[in-house]
Write an enzyme that holds these catalytic residues in place. Structure first.
Site, PDB file in Angstrom:
ATOM      1  N   CYS A 167       0.847  -1.189   0.000  1.00  0.00           N
ATOM      2  CA  CYS A 167       0.000   0.000   0.000  1.00  0.00           C
ATOM      3  C   CYS A 167       0.883   1.239   0.000  1.00  0.00           C
ATOM      4  O   CYS A 167       1.890   1.300   0.714  1.00  0.00           O
ATOM      5  CB  CYS A 167      -0.894   0.010   1.236  1.00  0.00           C
ATOM      6  SG  CYS A 167      -1.909  -1.480   1.399  1.00  0.00           S
TER       7      CYS A 167
ATOM      8  N   LEU B 245       0.760   5.449   0.356  1.00  0.00           N
ATOM      9  CA  LEU B 245      -0.015   6.609   0.798  1.00  0.00           C
ATOM     10  C   LEU B 245       0.746   7.884   0.455  1.00  0.00           C
ATOM     11  O   LEU B 245       1.968   7.941   0.603  1.00  0.00           O
ATOM     12  CB  LEU B 245      -0.249   6.565   2.306  1.00  0.00           C
ATOM     13  CG  LEU B 245      -1.021   5.363   2.860  1.00  0.00           C
ATOM     14  CD1 LEU B 245      -1.100   5.440   4.380  1.00  0.00           C
ATOM     15  CD2 LEU B 245      -2.400   5.293   2.257  1.00  0.00           C
TER      16      LEU B 245
ATOM     17  N   SER C 266       2.911  -4.366   3.340  1.00  0.00           N
ATOM     18  CA  SER C 266       3.817  -3.229   3.500  1.00  0.00           C
ATOM     19  C   SER C 266       2.982  -1.997   3.215  1.00  0.00           C
ATOM     20  O   SER C 266       2.122  -2.018   2.341  1.00  0.00           O
ATOM     21  CB  SER C 266       4.966  -3.297   2.488  1.00  0.00           C
ATOM     22  OG  SER C 266       5.722  -4.468   2.676  1.00  0.00           O
ATOM     23  N   CYS C 267       3.222  -0.918   3.952  1.00  0.00           N
ATOM     24  CA  CYS C 267       2.517   0.336   3.714  1.00  0.00           C
ATOM     25  C   CYS C 267       3.535   1.453   3.869  1.00  0.00           C
ATOM     26  O   CYS C 267       4.142   1.591   4.934  1.00  0.00           O
ATOM     27  CB  CYS C 267       1.366   0.506   4.701  1.00  0.00           C
ATOM     28  SG  CYS C 267       0.337   1.960   4.359  1.00  0.00           S
ATOM     29  N   VAL C 268       3.720   2.203   2.809  1.00  0.00           N
ATOM     30  CA  VAL C 268       4.723   3.259   2.822  1.00  0.00           C
ATOM     31  C   VAL C 268       4.135   4.571   2.314  1.00  0.00           C
ATOM     32  O   VAL C 268       3.182   4.576   1.540  1.00  0.00           O
ATOM     33  CB  VAL C 268       5.954   2.880   1.962  1.00  0.00           C
ATOM     34  CG1 VAL C 268       6.639   1.643   2.522  1.00  0.00           C
ATOM     35  CG2 VAL C 268       5.568   2.653   0.517  1.00  0.00           C
TER      36      VAL C 268
END
Length: 124
Positions: A77, A79, A103-105
């Protein structure tokens, strides 16, 4: 191993030299999905509505490949603002109920100035 390109009009078409996704064996790999409504080409306002549309776009590609959100084993993901993390998670959790690895970065920019993008890997 058999490879098949995924193509559906229920998700936005690629805006570059790539496909919506691939089926490779029992795995489905989606390209990152930004929150463009495939019917209108419009992007909704706000992180909650954009997260909702991105999730719907991922689900449409998976459906076209014969998979479901329940089969997702990994997401990545992106952002535009980590300040949107909690609101994004609230929507994301409604769709990815099997809690895949993730994973969210935060990134500097996303296509079309959107606030989020989601890509997924699923098992059929």
């Amino acid at each position: 191993m058999e490879k098949t390109v995924i193509s559906t009009n229920k998700a936005p078409g690629a805006i570059g030299p790539y496909s919506q996704g691939w089926v490779v064996g029992d795995f489905v790999y989606t390209s990152g999905q930004i929150p463009v409504d495939p019917a209108s080409g419009e992007v909704p306002a706000g992180i909650a509505a954009q997260a909702e549309q991105s999730c719907k776009n991922v689900a449409a590609i998976l459906e076209a490949a014969g998979a479901t959100l329940e089969g997702v084993v990994k997401t990545t993901c992106f952002l535009a603002d980590m300040g949107d993390f909690a609101a994004f998670n609230e929507v994301y959790a409604k769709y990815f109920t099997s809690k895949p690895a993730r994973s969210c970065v935060a990134v500097k920019d996303l296509p079309k100035g959107v606030l989020c993008e989601i890509e997924a890997v699923a098992v059929k």
